[in-house]
Design a protein around this motif. Structure first.
Motif, short mmCIF file in Angstrom:
data_model
loop_
_atom_site.label_atom_id
_atom_site.label_comp_id
_atom_site.label_asym_id
_atom_site.label_seq_id
_atom_site.Cartn_x
_atom_site.Cartn_y
_atom_site.Cartn_z
N ALA A 95 -6.75 -10.63 -3.38
CA ALA A 95 -5.41 -10.32 -2.87
C ALA A 95 -4.31 -10.98 -3.69
N GLU A 96 -4.62 -12.12 -4.33
CA GLU A 96 -3.59 -12.84 -5.08
C GLU A 96 -3.36 -12.28 -6.49
N GLU A 97 -4.27 -11.44 -6.96
CA GLU A 97 -4.14 -10.93 -8.33
C GLU A 97 -3.03 -9.90 -8.45
N GLN A 98 -2.80 -9.12 -7.40
CA GLN A 98 -1.76 -8.09 -7.42
C GLN A 98 -0.75 -8.37 -6.33
N ASP A 99 0.53 -8.20 -6.65
CA ASP A 99 1.59 -8.40 -5.67
C ASP A 99 2.01 -7.10 -5.00
N MET A 100 1.29 -6.02 -5.27
CA MET A 100 1.59 -4.73 -4.65
C MET A 100 0.67 -4.53 -3.44
N VAL A 101 1.23 -3.96 -2.39
CA VAL A 101 0.47 -3.68 -1.18
C VAL A 101 0.76 -2.24 -0.75
N GLU A 102 -0.20 -1.66 -0.06
CA GLU A 102 -0.05 -0.31 0.50
C GLU A 102 0.24 -0.42 1.98
N VAL A 103 1.30 0.24 2.43
CA VAL A 103 1.72 0.19 3.83
C VAL A 103 1.73 1.61 4.37
N GLN A 104 1.13 1.78 5.55
CA GLN A 104 1.06 3.10 6.19
C GLN A 104 1.94 3.10 7.43
N PHE A 105 2.63 4.24 7.62
CA PHE A 105 3.51 4.40 8.76
C PHE A 105 2.88 5.44 9.70
N LYS A 106 3.73 6.16 10.42
CA LYS A 106 3.19 7.11 11.39
C LYS A 106 2.44 8.24 10.68
N ASN A 107 1.29 8.60 11.25
CA ASN A 107 0.46 9.69 10.75
C ASN A 107 0.03 9.42 9.31
N THR A 108 0.36 10.29 8.37
CA THR A 108 -0.16 10.18 7.01
C THR A 108 0.86 9.65 6.01
N ARG A 109 2.03 9.19 6.45
CA ARG A 109 3.05 8.71 5.51
C ARG A 109 2.69 7.31 5.03
N LYS A 110 2.63 7.15 3.72
CA LYS A 110 2.30 5.86 3.12
C LYS A 110 3.35 5.50 2.08
N GLY A 111 3.46 4.19 1.83
CA GLY A 111 4.38 3.70 0.80
C GLY A 111 3.80 2.47 0.13
N LYS A 139 6.33 -4.16 -2.91
CA LYS A 139 6.05 -5.36 -3.70
C LYS A 139 6.17 -6.60 -2.80
N ASN A 140 5.11 -7.42 -2.84
CA ASN A 140 5.08 -8.65 -2.07
C ASN A 140 5.73 -9.76 -2.90
N SER A 141 7.05 -9.71 -2.97
CA SER A 141 7.77 -10.67 -3.81
C SER A 141 7.77 -12.07 -3.23
N ASN A 142 7.64 -12.21 -1.93
CA ASN A 142 7.65 -13.53 -1.29
C ASN A 142 6.26 -14.18 -1.27
N ARG A 143 5.25 -13.52 -1.82
CA ARG A 143 3.88 -14.04 -1.87
C ARG A 143 3.37 -14.39 -0.47
N LEU A 144 3.53 -13.48 0.42
CA LEU A 144 3.03 -13.67 1.78
C LEU A 144 1.52 -13.48 1.80
N ARG A 190 -6.73 -5.33 -6.11
CA ARG A 190 -6.87 -4.55 -7.34
C ARG A 190 -6.88 -3.04 -7.10
N LEU A 191 -7.18 -2.61 -5.91
CA LEU A 191 -7.26 -1.17 -5.65
C LEU A 191 -5.89 -0.52 -5.48
N VAL A 192 -4.84 -1.31 -5.26
CA VAL A 192 -3.51 -0.73 -5.03
C VAL A 192 -2.99 -0.01 -6.27
N PRO A 193 -3.09 -0.57 -7.49
CA PRO A 193 -2.63 0.21 -8.67
C PRO A 193 -3.41 1.50 -8.86
N LEU A 194 -4.67 1.50 -8.51
CA LEU A 194 -5.45 2.74 -8.63
C LEU A 194 -4.96 3.79 -7.64
#
Length: 481
Positions: free
Chosen positions: A38-54, A57-62, A88-92
């Motif tokens: 989890a620390e190697e990439q600062d990008m995360v995948e976030v899902q909202f209602k139904n199938t909408r995803k975005g 960037k985890n800039s605050n290193r949470l 690592r799977l987020v860039p893919l």
């Protein structure tokens, strides 16, 4: 991170890569067990209602893990979503979603607080009523569109209206009316029929959850040629899915069918034989067999052959030769597929017991039959009971010490019953009739009891006080037989 220790103590099973099963388009993180993933990439995948995803960037290193509820940047305000993938799977996944590297990427603010969750639940409770009222407004304005779903932003300042329309719709007046009615910022987003089915969800005719609601993100157009390649009947009721469009699964096996069809002869070629002309009727593409008929319109005198045999006949016809039959090499196997449940019977154990009992009863009550003679009316035991006494005394005599070994006889039960019946018939005859009757040479009996004149003389002395002279002669004649 929750762990489940295995029973043998050899390791642990991590459930960090799994997500909630009620989430659509759920992704399994198979790299979750790797330390520092989890620390190697600062990008995360976030899902909202139904199938909408975005992707944010985890800039605050949470310290984010899969399943955490976070507040992310939106315009305006913030939105509430669930983290579905890290590491690592987020860039893919971003590459799969065709997100360009120079695209604007928003930030993750914080993990959701109780105040954020209260606003989110309040906004979510207004979605259904907003959808019903917006449909009425669109119908009053005479717009040819269908509003399928409404999604409020996490802070309640914005609402996204998903609609379906066959033609271009001018909804500028609709946006003004909706903004005055609901006092929020309005965003209209057009979706297709397949995307609507993915958002609603459901069970397909295969018995599984819809592909568009579980793993499909890109919808490729499906044409009827995919059904023709697979020899599927062009029935719209069977080919259409819940979205009223052609099923997406028609494209799954088209490449395999196209590759197999290259190994089959053309449908327009006919096969000439001495019996007549055969026309193409149907084919099993994956099995590689073709069914020909002597008539073009309906199936008559069908003959199923392999593709190899069909090419051989085509080559023979080009040389001017005609075979006698189509099935000279290929023999159609009419054996039905084996069904394991059909072979077994619930009463198979009862049948085995009943068969044993039936065999015992038949052996006891079986009538005595002669080979070539009339069947006897008495069983073997009764026939042996009616034997003369001299025969029984002869059989009960003690064996001699220097008696030669007797050869083994291959007698069956039928031979024993036949001889017993013969003895029964000869018991009532007189001595004169027995002497006049021709002597039968029974090889098995001679082999079993070799002739011994000394033994016969001793037997006559022992039986002189009990039997008459005629009885001793009767014993000699029986022995000769």
């Amino acid at each position: 991170m929750s762990k489940f220790l295995l029973k043998n103590g050899s390791g642990s099973l991590c459930c960090k890569g799994c997500g909630r099963q009620d989430n659509k388009l759920n992704t399994y993180d198979w790299l979750a067990d790797i330390p520092g993933n989890a620390e190697e990439q600062d990008m995360v995948e976030v899902q909202f209602k139904n199938t909408r995803k975005g992707y944010y960037k985890n800039s605050n290193r949470l310290p984010l893990e899969k399943g955490d509820i976070v507040a992310v940047e939106a315009s305006p305000g913030h939105d509430i979503g669930t983290v579905t993938l890290t590491g690592r799977l987020v860039p893919l996944q971003m590459k799969k979603a065709n997100i360009k590297p120079d695209a604007e990427i928003r930030r993750v603010y914080r993990k959701a607080k109780p105040v954020d969750m209260e606003k989110y639940e309040e906004a979510k409770s207004r979605e259904h009523n907003t959808m019903i009222r917006s449909r009425q407004i669109a119908a009053d304005l005479g717009l040819q569109m269908k509003i399928g779903d409404v999604e409020y932003q996490g802070d309640g300042n914005k609402a996204i209206f998903y609609y379906i329309a066959d033609e271009r719709v001018d909804f500028r007046q609709l946006i003004k009316v909706l903004a005055e009615a609901f006092r929020v910022r309005i965003e209209m987003k057009q979706i297709g029929a397949r995307q609507e089915a993915g958002r609603i969800g459901g069970i397909g005719p295969c018995g599984r959850e819809l592909c568009c609601a579980t793993w499909m993100t890109n919808f490729v157009s499906v044409s009827t040629s995919a059904a023709r390649y697979q020899d599927i009947s062009l029935n719209p009721q069977k080919l259409a899915g819940q979205c009223a469009k052609l099923k997406c699964c028609l494209n799954y096996e088209v490449d395999a069918y196209v590759e197999c069809q290259k190994r089959l002869p053309s449908k327009e070629l006919t096969l000439e034989t001495l019996n007549g002309t055969y026309y193409y009727f149907k084919a099993d593409i994956l099995k590689g067999t073709i069914t020909y008929s002597t008539d073009k319109s309906f199936l008559a005198n069908e003959a199923t052959i392999t593709a190899k045999r069909a090419f051989e006949i085509i080559n023979m016809n080009r040389r001017g030769e005609k075979p006698e039959k189509l099935e000279d090499i290929f023999r159609q196997d009419n054996a039905r597929p084996k069904d394991l449940l059909e072979q077994e019977s619930l009463t198979r154990f009862d049948k085995s017991k009943n068969s044993k009992n039936k065999k015992k009863k038949k052996a006891e009550a079986a009538p005595i039959e002669k080979s070539g003679n009339k069947p006897a009316t008495q069983p073997v035991k009764e026939a042996q009971a009616d034997k003369p006494k001299e025969n029984r005394t002869r059989d009960n005599q003690p064996k001699e010490k220097n008696r030669p070994p007797q050869p083994k006889s291959n007698k069956n039960k039928d031979d024993v019953t036949i001889k017993a019946a013969e003895r029964q018939e000869t018991a009532g005859e007189s001595t004169e009739e027995k002497t006049q009757r021709p002597v039968r040479n029974n090889r098995n009996r001679n082999n079993r009891r070799p002739k011994n004149n000394n033994r016969n003389q001793d037997k006559e002395k022992n039986n002189s006080g009990q039997n008459t002279t005629g009885a001793s002669e009767q014993g000699n004649t029986n022995h000769e037989e």
